[in-house]
Design a protein around this motif. Structure first.
Motif, short mmCIF file in Angstrom:
data_model
loop_
_atom_site.label_atom_id
_atom_site.label_comp_id
_atom_site.label_asym_id
_atom_site.label_seq_id
_atom_site.Cartn_x
_atom_site.Cartn_y
_atom_site.Cartn_z
N MET A 46 -9.22 10.70 -6.91
CA MET A 46 -10.31 11.31 -6.12
C MET A 46 -9.84 12.60 -5.46
SD MET A 46 -12.88 9.58 -6.74
CE MET A 46 -12.59 8.48 -8.11
N ALA A 47 -8.59 12.63 -5.02
CA ALA A 47 -8.05 13.85 -4.38
C ALA A 47 -8.08 15.02 -5.36
CB ALA A 47 -6.64 13.60 -3.88
N LEU A 48 -7.72 14.75 -6.62
CA LEU A 48 -7.72 15.84 -7.61
C LEU A 48 -9.14 16.33 -7.87
CD1 LEU A 48 -5.87 17.53 -9.43
CD2 LEU A 48 -6.31 15.90 -11.27
N LYS A 49 -10.07 15.39 -7.91
CA LYS A 49 -11.47 15.77 -8.12
C LYS A 49 -11.94 16.68 -6.98
CE LYS A 49 -13.53 12.24 -11.07
NZ LYS A 49 -12.52 11.36 -11.63
N ASN A 86 0.85 -1.20 0.00
CA ASN A 86 0.00 0.00 0.00
C ASN A 86 0.88 1.25 0.00
OD1 ASN A 86 -1.59 2.03 2.17
ND2 ASN A 86 -2.82 1.27 0.47
N THR A 87 1.91 1.26 0.83
CA THR A 87 2.85 2.38 0.88
C THR A 87 3.51 2.58 -0.48
OG1 THR A 87 3.25 2.18 3.24
CG2 THR A 87 5.03 3.13 1.94
N ALA A 88 3.98 1.48 -1.07
CA ALA A 88 4.65 1.57 -2.38
C ALA A 88 3.69 2.13 -3.43
CB ALA A 88 5.16 0.20 -2.80
N SER A 89 2.43 1.70 -3.38
CA SER A 89 1.45 2.16 -4.37
C SER A 89 1.25 3.68 -4.25
CB SER A 89 0.13 1.42 -4.17
OG SER A 89 -0.88 1.92 -5.00
N ILE A 90 1.16 4.17 -3.02
CA ILE A 90 0.96 5.62 -2.81
C ILE A 90 2.20 6.38 -3.29
CG2 ILE A 90 0.74 7.41 -1.00
CD1 ILE A 90 -1.92 5.94 -1.45
N LYS A 91 3.38 5.92 -2.90
CA LYS A 91 4.62 6.64 -3.27
C LYS A 91 4.86 6.62 -4.78
CE LYS A 91 7.12 6.29 1.09
NZ LYS A 91 8.26 5.72 1.83
N GLU A 92 4.66 5.43 -5.38
CA GLU A 92 4.89 5.32 -6.83
C GLU A 92 3.90 6.19 -7.62
OE1 GLU A 92 4.65 1.11 -7.56
OE2 GLU A 92 6.51 0.77 -6.42
N THR A 93 2.64 6.20 -7.15
CA THR A 93 1.63 6.99 -7.88
C THR A 93 1.97 8.48 -7.78
OG1 THR A 93 0.00 5.31 -7.31
CG2 THR A 93 -0.86 7.37 -8.17
N ALA A 94 2.38 8.93 -6.60
CA ALA A 94 2.76 10.35 -6.45
C ALA A 94 3.88 10.69 -7.41
CB ALA A 94 3.18 10.62 -5.00
N ASP A 95 4.89 9.83 -7.49
CA ASP A 95 6.03 10.07 -8.39
C ASP A 95 5.58 10.13 -9.84
OD1 ASP A 95 7.88 10.19 -6.45
OD2 ASP A 95 8.78 8.20 -6.82
N GLN A 96 4.76 9.14 -10.22
CA GLN A 96 4.32 9.06 -11.63
C GLN A 96 3.52 10.30 -12.03
OE1 GLN A 96 2.21 5.36 -11.70
NE2 GLN A 96 4.10 4.17 -11.57
N LEU A 124 -4.02 1.01 -3.87
CA LEU A 124 -5.06 2.04 -3.89
C LEU A 124 -4.55 3.39 -4.37
CD1 LEU A 124 -6.71 1.13 -0.45
CD2 LEU A 124 -7.47 0.45 -2.72
N GLY A 125 -3.25 3.50 -4.65
CA GLY A 125 -2.66 4.79 -5.02
C GLY A 125 -3.39 5.52 -6.15
N TYR A 165 -15.79 13.68 6.65
CA TYR A 165 -14.81 13.33 5.62
C TYR A 165 -15.51 13.24 4.27
CZ TYR A 165 -16.56 8.60 6.66
OH TYR A 165 -17.36 7.50 6.87
N ALA A 166 -14.70 13.37 3.21
CA ALA A 166 -15.28 13.44 1.87
C ALA A 166 -15.68 12.08 1.33
CB ALA A 166 -14.29 14.11 0.93
N ALA A 167 -14.85 11.06 1.61
CA ALA A 167 -15.11 9.74 1.03
C ALA A 167 -14.29 8.67 1.73
CB ALA A 167 -14.75 9.74 -0.46
N HIS A 168 -14.69 7.41 1.54
CA HIS A 168 -13.88 6.27 1.96
C HIS A 168 -13.56 5.43 0.74
CE1 HIS A 168 -13.75 1.88 3.23
NE2 HIS A 168 -12.67 2.39 3.77
N ILE A 169 -12.27 5.12 0.56
CA ILE A 169 -11.83 4.27 -0.55
C ILE A 169 -11.20 3.02 0.07
CG2 ILE A 169 -10.21 4.03 -2.48
CD1 ILE A 169 -10.27 7.06 -2.85
N GLY A 170 -11.67 1.85 -0.28
CA GLY A 170 -11.05 0.64 0.28
C GLY A 170 -11.91 -0.59 0.07
#
Ligand code: AHR
Length: 328
Positions: free
Chosen positions: A293-296, A60-70, A286-287, A140-145
């Motif tokens: 969703m954050a951009l939206k 999960n951590t890798a997915s978040i970090k990789e998506t931010a980079d990409q 989940l990244g 909160y705005a939403a739950h993703i999971g």
């Protein structure tokens, strides 16, 4: 001062109408000053990760970090080491830094109201990621999971098939009070047949290290095959810890019916080796959805309040074939 720190509070009547129809408007209808043309280059996303307790969490951590980079978004990442107080401090620090969006994977369900209210008052939208919170949905705005209750129900279905004449099972449960453990336990009890007893249930805190002594203690108390026929294990890491204890006690693969949750490479290996008879998927990648969703939300778009991951159940028959292509 960047324009993230100057969030404009726009009261969008259309968003309020959509909220009434079941959609989620950005928290307080606050949108970034770059709206409606924000891009990932404008985004500062805060991810106060709950810990590093399992292979699922690492992925999960890798997915978040990789998506931010990409995507070229800025990420403020922290690791709370499974302590809620550390997560709350990290969220407060992100509020002070005026991030665009906070994406929070909460270690436990309760105790978030105060800090979520602070984020809301600061006009920073919060997306709850992975596990759920018990706080009011307006905070909160939403739950993703994942649908953790469904995962527990799927595990129960497997035992109902494997133990048609009934029996007794042990439960190695996840972190006490976490949405994942609460949901899986609830789903399991919803669906397990009346002729299958839950003999005992103890937490292994979602870690290999803590599951091992819990399984050893179970084996001191109960005789495998006689007192119990199966084990429901809330994640693969605990399953791997439990297997160590079972091996030391002379239990052989296939002696017990074991169902785990996650579908990590470790879980797939346990199926190949004959220990797990099924592995209920819980997807950590989940990244892409979180950033989308954050951009939206930054752009003032309406998103669904509940965004559930589509998942399945894996079985030993094709585990060896699928193992090499598993991403986590
Ligand atoms: O919240 C998801 C759960 O947390 C995963 O099943 C587990 O492996 C992790 O620690």
């Amino acid at each position: 001062m960047s324009h993230f720190k100057k969030l404009a509070f726009l009261f969008v009547a259309a968003a309020m109408v959509l909220t009434a129809c079941g959609g989620a408007a950005p928290t307080e209808e606050a949108v970034a000053s770059c709206a409606p043309n924000c891009t990932y280059a404008d985004m500062v996303l805060c991810y106060p990760q709950l810990g590093a307790e399992s292979d699922w969490r690492t992925a999960n951590t890798a997915s978040i970090k990789e998506t931010a980079d990409q995507l070229g978004a800025k990420l403020i990442f922290s690791d709370a080491q499974q302590k809620q107080e550390n997560q709350i401090s990290a969220v407060r620090s992100c509020i002070q830094q005026g991030v665009s969006v906070i994406a929070l994977p909460p270690v436990v369900e309760d105790g978030w109201d105060a800090v979520l209210t602070e984020a809301k008052n600061a006009g920073i939208p919060v997306i709850i990621v992975d596990r759920s919170v018990s706080a009011d949905q307006s905070l909160y705005a939403a739950h993703i999971g994942s649908n953790m209750v469904l995962e527990g129900e799927r595990a129960a279905d497997e035992f109902n098939k494997m133990l048609p004449d009934g029996g007794a099972v042990l439960e190695l449960s996840g972190t006490t009070g976490s949405g994942a453990a609460v949901g899986r336990a609830e789903g399991f009890r919803n669906k397990i047949n009346d002729n299958i007893t839950i003999l005992d249930s103890q937490t292994g805190n979602f870690t290999r290290a803590e599951a091992l002594p819990v399984m050893q203690a179970f084996l001191q108390k109960y005789t495998p095959g006689e007192d119990f026929q199966g084990i429901f294990i809330h994640n693969d890491d605990m399953g791997i810890g439990a297997i160590e204890a079972l091996k030391s006690a002379g239990v052989q693969p296939g002696d017990l019916s074991i169902v785990s949750v996650d579908g990590t490479r470790g879980g797939f290996q346990a199926m190949v080796d004959g220990w797990f008879q099924a592995d209920v998927e819980c997807n950590p990648l989940l990244g892409p959805q979180v950033f989308d969703m954050a951009l939206k939300l930054m752009n003032g778009e309406t998103i669904d309040q509940e965004i559930l991951t589509n998942e399945t159940v894996y079985y030993p028959d094709n585990a060896a074939e699928l193992l090499p292509s598993r991403q986590y």
